[in-house]
Structure formats: C-alpha cells, structure tokens
Design a protein around this motif. Structure first.
Motif, PDB file in Angstrom:
ATOM      1  N   ILE A 183      -1.333   4.844  -4.537  1.00  0.00           N
ATOM      2  CA  ILE A 183      -1.173   4.259  -5.860  1.00  0.00           C
ATOM      3  C   ILE A 183      -0.687   2.838  -5.638  1.00  0.00           C
ATOM      4  CG2 ILE A 183       0.109   4.311  -8.025  1.00  0.00           C
ATOM      5  CD1 ILE A 183       0.366   7.320  -7.699  1.00  0.00           C
ATOM      6  N   ASP A 184      -1.368   1.892  -6.242  1.00  0.00           N
ATOM      7  CA  ASP A 184      -1.006   0.485  -6.151  1.00  0.00           C
ATOM      8  C   ASP A 184      -0.727   0.013  -7.569  1.00  0.00           C
ATOM      9  OD1 ASP A 184      -0.559  -1.961  -5.075  1.00  0.00           O
ATOM     10  OD2 ASP A 184      -2.620  -2.354  -4.496  1.00  0.00           O
TER      11      ASP A 184
ATOM     12  N   ALA B 118       5.265  -5.517  -7.432  1.00  0.00           N
ATOM     13  CA  ALA B 118       4.143  -4.809  -6.817  1.00  0.00           C
ATOM     14  C   ALA B 118       4.682  -3.622  -6.032  1.00  0.00           C
ATOM     15  CB  ALA B 118       3.376  -5.753  -5.892  1.00  0.00           C
ATOM     16  N   TYR B 119       4.103  -2.448  -6.271  1.00  0.00           N
ATOM     17  CA  TYR B 119       4.527  -1.231  -5.585  1.00  0.00           C
ATOM     18  C   TYR B 119       3.286  -0.514  -5.056  1.00  0.00           C
ATOM     19  CZ  TYR B 119       6.470   3.424  -4.832  1.00  0.00           C
ATOM     20  OH  TYR B 119       6.844   4.610  -4.282  1.00  0.00           O
TER      21      TYR B 119
ATOM     22  N   ASN C 147       5.643   0.291  -0.042  1.00  0.00           N
ATOM     23  CA  ASN C 147       5.983  -1.130  -0.014  1.00  0.00           C
ATOM     24  C   ASN C 147       6.312  -1.596  -1.424  1.00  0.00           C
ATOM     25  OD1 ASN C 147       6.306  -3.709   1.064  1.00  0.00           O
ATOM     26  ND2 ASN C 147       4.209  -4.261   0.542  1.00  0.00           N
ATOM     27  N   LYS C 148       7.397  -2.371  -1.568  1.00  0.00           N
ATOM     28  CA  LYS C 148       7.809  -2.946  -2.848  1.00  0.00           C
ATOM     29  C   LYS C 148       7.977  -4.444  -2.667  1.00  0.00           C
ATOM     30  CE  LYS C 148      10.403   1.178  -3.902  1.00  0.00           C
ATOM     31  NZ  LYS C 148      11.704   1.786  -3.925  1.00  0.00           N
TER      32      LYS C 148
ATOM     33  N   PHE D 205      -6.215   2.867  -7.944  1.00  0.00           N
ATOM     34  CA  PHE D 205      -6.155   4.140  -7.219  1.00  0.00           C
ATOM     35  C   PHE D 205      -7.142   4.184  -6.054  1.00  0.00           C
ATOM     36  CE2 PHE D 205      -4.782   4.927 -11.575  1.00  0.00           C
ATOM     37  CZ  PHE D 205      -3.537   5.469 -11.340  1.00  0.00           C
ATOM     38  N   LYS D 206      -7.682   3.038  -5.684  1.00  0.00           N
ATOM     39  CA  LYS D 206      -8.647   2.955  -4.585  1.00  0.00           C
ATOM     40  C   LYS D 206      -7.899   2.619  -3.303  1.00  0.00           C
ATOM     41  CE  LYS D 206     -12.402   0.048  -3.021  1.00  0.00           C
ATOM     42  NZ  LYS D 206     -13.072  -1.202  -3.240  1.00  0.00           N
ATOM     43  N   GLY D 207      -8.170   3.333  -2.251  1.00  0.00           N
ATOM     44  CA  GLY D 207      -7.500   3.086  -0.980  1.00  0.00           C
ATOM     45  C   GLY D 207      -7.826   1.711  -0.425  1.00  0.00           C
ATOM     46  N   GLU D 208      -6.818   1.021   0.079  1.00  0.00           N
ATOM     47  CA  GLU D 208      -7.015  -0.293   0.678  1.00  0.00           C
ATOM     48  C   GLU D 208      -7.211  -0.147   2.167  1.00  0.00           C
ATOM     49  OE1 GLU D 208      -3.929  -2.977  -0.535  1.00  0.00           O
ATOM     50  OE2 GLU D 208      -3.848  -2.023  -2.489  1.00  0.00           O
ATOM     51  N   SER D 209      -7.850  -1.128   2.794  1.00  0.00           N
ATOM     52  CA  SER D 209      -8.103  -1.003   4.219  1.00  0.00           C
ATOM     53  C   SER D 209      -7.875  -2.317   4.948  1.00  0.00           C
ATOM     54  CB  SER D 209      -9.527  -0.506   4.464  1.00  0.00           C
ATOM     55  OG  SER D 209     -10.450  -1.462   3.987  1.00  0.00           O
TER      56      SER D 209
END
Length: 190
Positions: free
Chosen positions: A87-88, A119-120, A138-139, A73-77
C-alpha cells in the motif's frame, strides 16, 4: 526553466482574470471530490476543502483548508527487487491562498497551496535473484507547495461541479506529483 514557465503562466492567468468583470463576491463553501494523482504511477483518492472568503466586499481573495488522500495498490519495482502486497499512500494537508472569480454560471479559482506531504509505503520486499523476502515500511514527510486551478460550473446558487488540478513547484523523492480531480461544491451563506 520549467519553474520559470510555470511562474509566467500563473502571472499571465492572474492578469487576464483581473481584466474580466466578475459579478459576485464569494461565500463560504465546502468542496468534496475524487482525484487521480501521481508521477510514477496512477494513484486514486479523494479530497475535501473548506473555502472561506477573506472579505464580504467585492474582493475575491480566499483562504481554504484542504486535505487530499490518495493510494496506489500496484507493487513498485527496482532493478533487482520489487514490492508485493503493498500500500502506497499520500496524505496532503494544505492551506490554500486563492483568488476566485464568479461569472453567471462559471467560477474560476486560482490558488497557491502550501502544506505538507506525508508518504507511507508498506509491503513485502522481494528479490528473486538472491531468494530474499522481508517486510518493508517507509514514512516520509515533505514540504509541499504549488499552483492549483479549479474551474467550476454553477448548477444553482448553492451547488457547483467542477475540476481541480494541482501542479507542485517542487519534486519530492516520494514523487507525490500532480493531482487532477472532479469535485462537488456546496456553498453556504456568510
């Protein structure tokens, strides 16, 4: 080079395990547990596994059906943009071909999981430099295989607690990565 070291380690573990005296055959069992996973960041999740011995005789080969799901649940950058409120998720169904040794209070499981990795990722993509924000989704599907080692401690004849690990032999672009977990196993008769 790294793959060669993994393969040599696997062969070494199997040859050592064959020289040990295993006491019992395996029985059908169901395992559930929690896990942490990932390469780029820490994911949290759970798994379940149905383990079936391939013979009631003294060989210790098993086949199991596993489903692992974990979330970040941590934002990616990226250098100029990042995800917020995201949500990853990874969903990994596998068939595991294994070899299991049973001793008085310890069970050692060596497995080769083969399956898929789904992966979603969903969130809001933000670039503050140019004042940009939009929904992002993205899927991805990947072929997934690797090596799993699970030592377990027998609490009694039908219950075990132990660790489970998974090391992938390939690296996918969603960085589905390794898994480490703690699980409880319930054994039931053949």
């Amino acid at each position: 080079m790294y793959s060669v070291i993994r393969i040599i380690t696997i062969i070494g573990l199997f040859s050592i395990s064959n020289t040990l005296y295993a006491q019992k055959t395996n029985k059908n069992s169901l395992e559930i547990g929690v896990l942490g996973a990932g390469d780029e960041s820490l994911y949290y999740g759970g798994y379940s596994k149905l383990i079936v011995p391939l013979s009631n005789k003294t060989n210790h080969f098993t086949i199991s059906f596993n489903l692992a799901a974990y979330f970040d649940f941590k934002g990616e950058s990226e250098p100029d943009a990042y995800l917020v409120d995201d949500i990853d998720m990874r969903l990994i169904p596998t068939v595991n071909f294994g070899y299991s040794l049973n001793f008085k209070k310890v069970q050692l499981n060596f497995e080769l999981p083969v399956g898929l990795s789904y992966a979603y990722t969903k969130g809001n993509l933000v670039n503050e430099r140019i004042g940009f924000e939009e929904d992002y989704s993205n899927k991805e599907f990947f072929f997934n295989y690797g090596f799993s080692f699970s030592p377990k401690y027998k609490i009694n004849n039908s219950n075990k607690i132990g660790f489970t690990t998974f090391l992938p032999f390939i690296k996918d672009k969603a960085q589905s990565g390794y898994q480490i977990g703690i699980g409880w196993t319930k054994t039931f008769g053949n």
